[in-house]
Design an enzyme around this catalytic site. Structure first.
Site, PDB file in Angstrom:
ATOM      1  N   HIS A  34       0.838  -1.205   0.000  1.00 32.92           N
ATOM      2  CA  HIS A  34       0.000   0.000   0.000  1.00 32.92           C
ATOM      3  C   HIS A  34       0.870   1.252   0.000  1.00 32.92           C
ATOM      4  CE1 HIS A  34      -3.195  -2.692   1.556  1.00 32.92           C
ATOM      5  NE2 HIS A  34      -2.344  -3.060   2.481  1.00 32.92           N
ATOM      6  N   HIS A 182      -4.822 -12.728   2.167  1.00 22.03           N
ATOM      7  CA  HIS A 182      -4.260 -13.317   3.391  1.00 22.03           C
ATOM      8  C   HIS A 182      -4.907 -14.661   3.753  1.00 22.03           C
ATOM      9  CE1 HIS A 182      -3.039  -9.265   3.122  1.00 22.03           C
ATOM     10  NE2 HIS A 182      -3.856  -8.711   3.980  1.00 22.03           N
ATOM     11  N   ASP A 251       2.825  -6.696   2.158  1.00 24.83           N
ATOM     12  CA  ASP A 251       1.826  -5.951   2.940  1.00 24.83           C
ATOM     13  C   ASP A 251       2.414  -4.673   3.543  1.00 24.83           C
ATOM     14  OD1 ASP A 251      -0.776  -5.416   3.884  1.00 24.83           O
ATOM     15  OD2 ASP A 251      -0.300  -6.259   5.845  1.00 24.83           O
TER      16      ASP A 251
HETATM   17  C1  0GY Z   1      -3.895  -5.242   4.776  1.00 22.05           C
HETATM   18  C2  0GY Z   1      -4.545  -5.417   6.076  1.00 22.05           C
HETATM   19  C3  0GY Z   1      -5.185  -4.470   6.808  1.00 22.05           C
HETATM   20  C4  0GY Z   1      -5.584  -3.180   6.382  1.00 22.05           C
HETATM   21  C5  0GY Z   1      -6.003  -2.825   5.148  1.00 22.05           C
HETATM   22  O1  0GY Z   1      -6.773  -1.339   3.566  1.00 22.05           O
HETATM   23  C6  0GY Z   1      -6.527  -1.509   4.761  1.00 22.05           C
HETATM   24  O2  0GY Z   1      -6.712  -0.652   5.615  1.00 22.05           O
HETATM   25  O3  0GY Z   1      -5.966  -3.695   4.173  1.00 22.05           O
HETATM   26  C7  0GY Z   1      -5.557  -4.836   8.192  1.00 22.05           C
HETATM   27  O4  0GY Z   1      -5.687  -3.940   9.027  1.00 22.05           O
HETATM   28  O5  0GY Z   1      -5.721  -6.050   8.469  1.00 22.05           O
HETATM   29  O6  0GY Z   1      -4.083  -6.051   3.886  1.00 22.05           O
HETATM   30  O7  0GY Z   1      -3.178  -4.292   4.596  1.00 22.05           O
END
Ligand code: 0GY
Length: 300
Positions: A34, A182, A251
């Site tokens: 991200h 995941h 991640d």
């Molecule tokens: C991930 C997991 C998480 C968060 C998000 O988009 C997000 O906020 O995906 C999490 O908090 O488990 O895949 O990054």
């Protein structure tokens, strides 16, 4: 300029991860990562459920090069809601070395979809994890799928294992490829051949369009930062049964971890424990992500 107050208990990513000892195959793709902000340039969404530390494209690309990846798949994070600007900015700056997974609403215009496609978006993400979003009714997601299927995009879903049975008929109604984040978040304290994980395996067996990310041992493990041994049989079962339908990613920058921040170099070193042959590693890291995200490009 807008300023943001990072959550008090927020853990920021490791600024100096180790160099992996596992040499990634040439052309490897980090297929789940991200960008966050920077928040004063790309404001976080008002409806967000967390406010992270900044983790922008320059830091992501530096990590890519440090770890030995060739490419990234940047997944829109929920803290940016349906405003994909930070992710799209990163795609445009990547010189074709990043693709994206967006968050869109059913009202998204054709112009917006074309713009996202041109920037490198190839999928949408539906998030059902309640600590991250307030999920919508099924029709909301069906309307989005009707919009994106003609573009050849796929759907990424993030859900907790206990929600799979309820979502089964919605997910199997999608005509696109469906990628589960995941490993469907199994409870790894349960047996790898127990009822819960068998359901996920059956989901993949019965639906050849379903893929899984074999990601986030640091989220699934109950062993803490050094081990992740409890997760290994779960990853090995899925990679063994579906070697052509698995993806791997760091991640980074690891949102919402509460106890420790993984060393990204050590995460890369975990790969040969779950994909144990050179052929399985090449499929996981190169062939599969290239087929899904760069299928419109020739590659050697
Ligand atoms: C991930 C997991 C998480 C968060 C998000 O988009 C997000 O906020 O995906 C999490 O908090 O488990 O895949 O990054």
């Amino acid at each position: 300029m807008t300023t943001f107050v990072v959550d008090r208990d927020w853990l920021c990513f490791d600024p100096s991860p180790s160099t992996p000892t596992f040499a990634l195959p040439p052309g490897a793709v980090d297929a789940h990562c991200h960008v966050f902000g920077p928040g004063d340039e790309f404001p976080f969404a008002p409806e967000r459920k967390y406010t992270p530390c900044d983790a922008g494209k320059d830091q992501l690309f530096a990590l890519r090069d440090h770890l030995g990846f060739a490419r990234n798949v940047i997944v829109q994070a929920t803290c940016h809601g349906a405003n994909n600007d930070a992710m799209v900015d990163a795609l445009r700056a990547s010189n074709g070395r990043a693709r994206g997974v967006a968050t869109i609403e059913p009202t998204a215009s054709d112009d917006l979809l074309s713009e996202l496609h041109e920037a490198g978006v190839r999928g949408v993400r539906f998030n059902y994890v309640r600590r991250l979003v307030d999920p919508e009714d099924d029709g909301y997601y069906q309307r989005i799928v009707e919009k994106i299927a003609p573009l050849g995009w796929h759907v990424v879903v993030y859900f907790e294992a206990r929600d799979l049975a309820e979502k089964w008929s919605l997910f199997t109604s999608f005509p696109t490829t469906l990628v589960v984040d995941h490993l469907g978040r199994p409870d790894v304290s349960q047996p790898v051949d127990g009822e819960g994980f068998n359901l996920f395996v059956r989901f993949m067996e019965e639906n050849p369009n379903v893929w899984s990310k074999v990601t986030c041992p640091e989220r699934l493990s109950e062993n803490g930062p050094e081990g992740f041994a409890d997760t290994v049989p779960f990853y090995q079962r899925i990679i063994g049964a579906f070697p052509d339908r698995v993806l791997w990613g760091t991640d980074w920058p690891h949102p919402n971890l509460k106890f420790f921040m993984p060393d990204d170099g050590r995460l890369v070193d975990f790969i040969p424990r779950i994909a144990t042959t050179a052929q399985a590693q090449r499929k996981l890291l190169v062939d599969n992500p290239m087929r899904l995200y760069w299928k419109d490009e020739h590659h050697g």
